[in-house]
Structures are given as C-alpha cells and as structure tokens.
Design an enzyme around this catalytic site. Structure first.
Site, short mmCIF file in Angstrom:
data_model
loop_
_atom_site.label_atom_id
_atom_site.label_comp_id
_atom_site.label_asym_id
_atom_site.label_seq_id
_atom_site.Cartn_x
_atom_site.Cartn_y
_atom_site.Cartn_z
CB THR A 26 14.86 -4.34 0.07
OG1 THR A 26 13.76 -5.29 0.09
CG2 THR A 26 16.03 -5.12 -0.31
CG HIS A 181 5.57 -7.49 1.22
ND1 HIS A 181 4.76 -6.65 0.13
CD2 HIS A 181 6.85 -7.16 0.94
CE1 HIS A 181 5.83 -6.20 -0.81
NE2 HIS A 181 6.90 -6.42 -0.44
CG ASN A 184 5.71 -4.24 -4.53
OD1 ASN A 184 4.77 -3.49 -5.16
ND2 ASN A 184 6.46 -3.38 -3.70
CE1 TYR A 186 9.66 -10.08 -3.82
CE2 TYR A 186 8.46 -7.92 -3.44
CZ TYR A 186 9.67 -8.62 -4.02
OH TYR A 186 10.73 -7.90 -4.29
NE ARG A 233 3.98 -0.93 0.64
CZ ARG A 233 4.99 -0.38 0.22
NH1 ARG A 233 5.88 -1.55 -0.45
NH2 ARG A 233 5.19 0.54 -0.39
CG ASN A 241 9.48 -7.96 -8.27
OD1 ASN A 241 10.48 -7.93 -8.74
ND2 ASN A 241 9.13 -7.41 -7.16
C1 8OZ Z 1 13.75 -3.64 -4.14
C2 8OZ Z 1 14.59 -4.81 -4.12
C3 8OZ Z 1 14.20 -5.86 -3.38
C4 8OZ Z 1 13.00 -6.07 -2.77
C5 8OZ Z 1 9.42 -4.87 -2.84
C6 8OZ Z 1 10.74 -5.90 -1.04
O1 8OZ Z 1 9.35 -4.68 -3.91
C7 8OZ Z 1 10.64 -5.35 -2.25
C8 8OZ Z 1 12.02 -5.11 -2.77
C9 8OZ Z 1 12.57 -3.90 -3.51
O2 8OZ Z 1 8.38 -4.67 -2.05
#
Ligand code: 8OZ
Length: 364
Positions: A26, A181, A184, A186, A233, A241
């Site tokens: 990002t 994705h 992490n 999400y 991924r 997070n």
């Molecule tokens: C850092 C800042 C914002 C998003 C990830 C898409 O951790 C990110 C991300 C990383 O996969």
C-alpha cells in the site's frame, strides 16, 4: 550468488524471467477524486519491472472495500483506464504484473464508506486496529476501525460479484494475473477466523463453513477468468490488524489443498515471523508444499541469501520482497551483482507524491 532466484519460472501459463516477486505494498498515491491510478503509479511500477512478477498494492473491488484514504480502486471506468497505463508501462519494460484484489471488511471507517455507512464484516465485531482517514481539511490521520455490521447473504453475494467484476476489469486493463488478498486481517481473513466470524449460517462455525466465502469466490473467479489467472495470498498465524493467530495450521492446509484442486496459479504466504509473529516451522512448510504443488511464493523479511536457501529447501518457488523494492527499483540487478541495497525512508511510505516513491535511483 542467487543462482536459482534469478532463473526463469513458469506460473499459470506464463513464463516469468526470474523468481523475484515485488510484494504488494500500500502506497496511497492514487489520483483524487475517484481513487484512480495515474502516470506516477505507472512510472513507479515500470521502474521495478525487472522483478519476475509485480503484485500491485491492494486495489479495492468496490467503494465499500476501501479502508484507507488514497488507495486505488478497480471498479470504475476511470480506474480501469488508469490501470491500463500501468500495465502498458510495465509490459513495455519487459515485466509482468498482477492486480491484488482487495476488500478490507471491518478494517474501515464510516468516513471512507459510501454514504457514511458502517463497514461490512462477517459479524459485528470491532477490530482492535487503526485505519488511515482524511479529516475535513484534507489532512490524513489514523483512527480506530469502526464497529462493522454483519453481512447478510445478499451482501455476501454482492461482494462475490464485485470480485468477479474486478477480475474482469483487471483482464480488460491488461493485467497478467489477479491475486485475491485473503491475508492480514482483511475481509476473507475475517471469515476464516473463529473469533471474528461468529455467524451461525453456512459461512460460519466449522472450518469448512468459514472457508466457504473465499472458496466460492475463487470458483466464481475461475469461471470468469480461468485458474491460470488467479493467485491467492494467505497469512497463517497473522497477528496484525486485530487478528489473533488465525488462520492456523488446519485452516491453511485445508485451503492449500482446495487451491490445488482448483489448480490456481499460486499460493502466496505472507510470513510474520520476522516482525514479531510466529515463525513458520519446516514441518509446516513441507506440509504446505505437499498440498500445494503449483507456484508457492513466500514473503516477509527475506534477503537474497535467505531467499536462495528457501528455494533450495524446495518449500518455495518464488520469493517476494517488499521494503527492498521501495528504495531499490533495480533490486534484481543489485542481487545479480551483489550491490549493497539502499534503505527506504518510512516517512514517505504512505501518501504524498514522487518523493520517496519514484525518486529512488538505480545503482548504475
Ligand atoms: C499497510 C498499510 C495499509 C494496508 C496489508 C494492504 O497489510 C495492507 C496494508 C499495509 O496487506
């Protein structure tokens, strides 16, 4: 050095020049309004086109998939046109590029959502995490992620359709691949995690149910663009997070087998051992290798030597590099020659302009 890192590899139905991947990062520099990729982004990626494969920063599949200011999307005609200039520039420079398709789920804030709505997630469980928003004066700042609303079955279908449309858009924009994705913390990762996903329907509860949202989406993508075009991924034992060590071994191995059954182009494993998370052990790496025999990519704190060792071990086919690619656009040439690497300036990682983005020089 780096005897095998710099050899060609077949991925999906493409031949890549080497086994060095530019990791998705990002950088928050899309054109406003509209979160549109532009010439600056094209220059940035083209400068790094000697990577065997570039995976773009996460690009949201819809307005509700956005969780940070200034990240690019892949749903509007202007965004598709913008990405075309990026893929053209990378292809002219001899590279290959995948679009990372992203929906942040609960890692968002109402100020980033369409009509100020609350973010969507498997269940109404707030993440202990921050997101990057913009205040009334256009100034960026970090804010706690909002408590999301639980997705209805109609929401689930709608988001799956957004991924299919985004993959179609990616193909139209000239991408060589898409990467889903599911790492992490999400949206997909939120469905996989037992504590975040508290649903009592067929998308929650058992391991198979928690995996269903991702696997159904991949089936729909496969129908649209074909398995050779698709990578995924994952981030086992992720603790960033707001995640608490999920997905663990059972879920990750179950998914790896499901990806192989679908003959997907790659499985990309984001490791967090280098940054305070649990390191992956060799028994797990071997189990993953047995289950997923197409291209395995690993990422997280590698340098040329440790990457080479991982390839020799046979538990990865490609290695992704993040930070090293920020300050070393010619990372592959530097690895080939053993040239020392420049250090990236963390003050310019997110947002801003060409400074700290396209102004890092090549070594020669
Ligand atoms: C850092 C800042 C914002 C998003 C990830 C898409 O951790 C990110 C991300 C990383 O996969």
């Amino acid at each position: 050095m780096s005897a095998s890192l710099l050899t060609p590899v077949a991925v999906g139905n493409s031949g890549l020049n080497n086994r060095v991947v530019m990791a998705p990062m990002t950088r928050s520099r899309s054109l406003q309004p509209g979160d549109v990729p532009g010439p600056l982004n094209a220059t940035y990626y083209a400068q790094r086109a000697s990577a065997g494969l570039i995976i773009t920063e996460g690009t949201q599949v819809s307005p509700s998939g956005k969780g940070y200011a200034f990240t690019p999307g892949i749903y509007s005609p202007a965004q598709i046109e913008g990405w075309k200039t990026v893929t053209d520039a990378v292809h002219r420079a001899g590279g290959r590029i995948a679009a990372q398709l992203w929906h942040v789920g609960r890692l968002s804030h109402r100020s980033l959502q369409p009509e100020g709505a609350l973010p969507l997630a498997p269940s109404a469980v707030q993440a202990q995490a921050s997101v990057f928003i913009v205040d009334d004066h256009g100034q960026g700042l970090m804010a706690p992620a909002d408590t999301p609303v639980a997705m209805t079955l109609a929401d689930i279908k709608a988001v799956q359709a957004q991924f299919v449309e985004a993959a179609r858009n990616a193909r139209q924009a000239g991408f060589d691949f898409v990467e889903v994705h599911a790492a992490n913390g999400y949206l997909f990762d939120q469905f996989l995690a037992q504590d975040v996903n508290q649903r009592s329907d067929r998308y929650g509860g058992s391991l198979e149910n928690r995996a269903r949202f991702l696997l159904e989406t991949l089936d729909a993508l496969k129908e649209e663009v074909g398995e050779d075009f698709i990578g995924v991924r994952l981030s086992p034992w992720c603790t960033i997070n707001g995640m608490q060590q999920e997905p663990g071994e059972a879920m990750t191995l179950y998914l790896a087998e499901a990806f192989q059954q679908r003959n997907l182009a790659w499985l990309h494993v984001a490791e967090w051992g280098h940054a305070g998370g649990q390191p992956l052990n060799d028994a797990f790496r071997n189990a993953l290798r047995t289950r997923f025999r197409n291209t395995l990519i690993v990422c997280g704190g590698y340098d040329a030597n440790s990457a080479e060792q991982r390839l020799q071990q046979g538990t990865a086919d490609m290695v992704a590099f993040g930070r090293p690619f920020i300050a070393n656009p010619d990372l592959v040439a530097r690895m080939r020659r053993g040239t020392p690497l420049a250090e990236a300036d963390s003050a310019t990682f997110y947002g801003g302009d060409a400074k700290g983005y396209t102004d890092y020089p090549t070594a020669v």
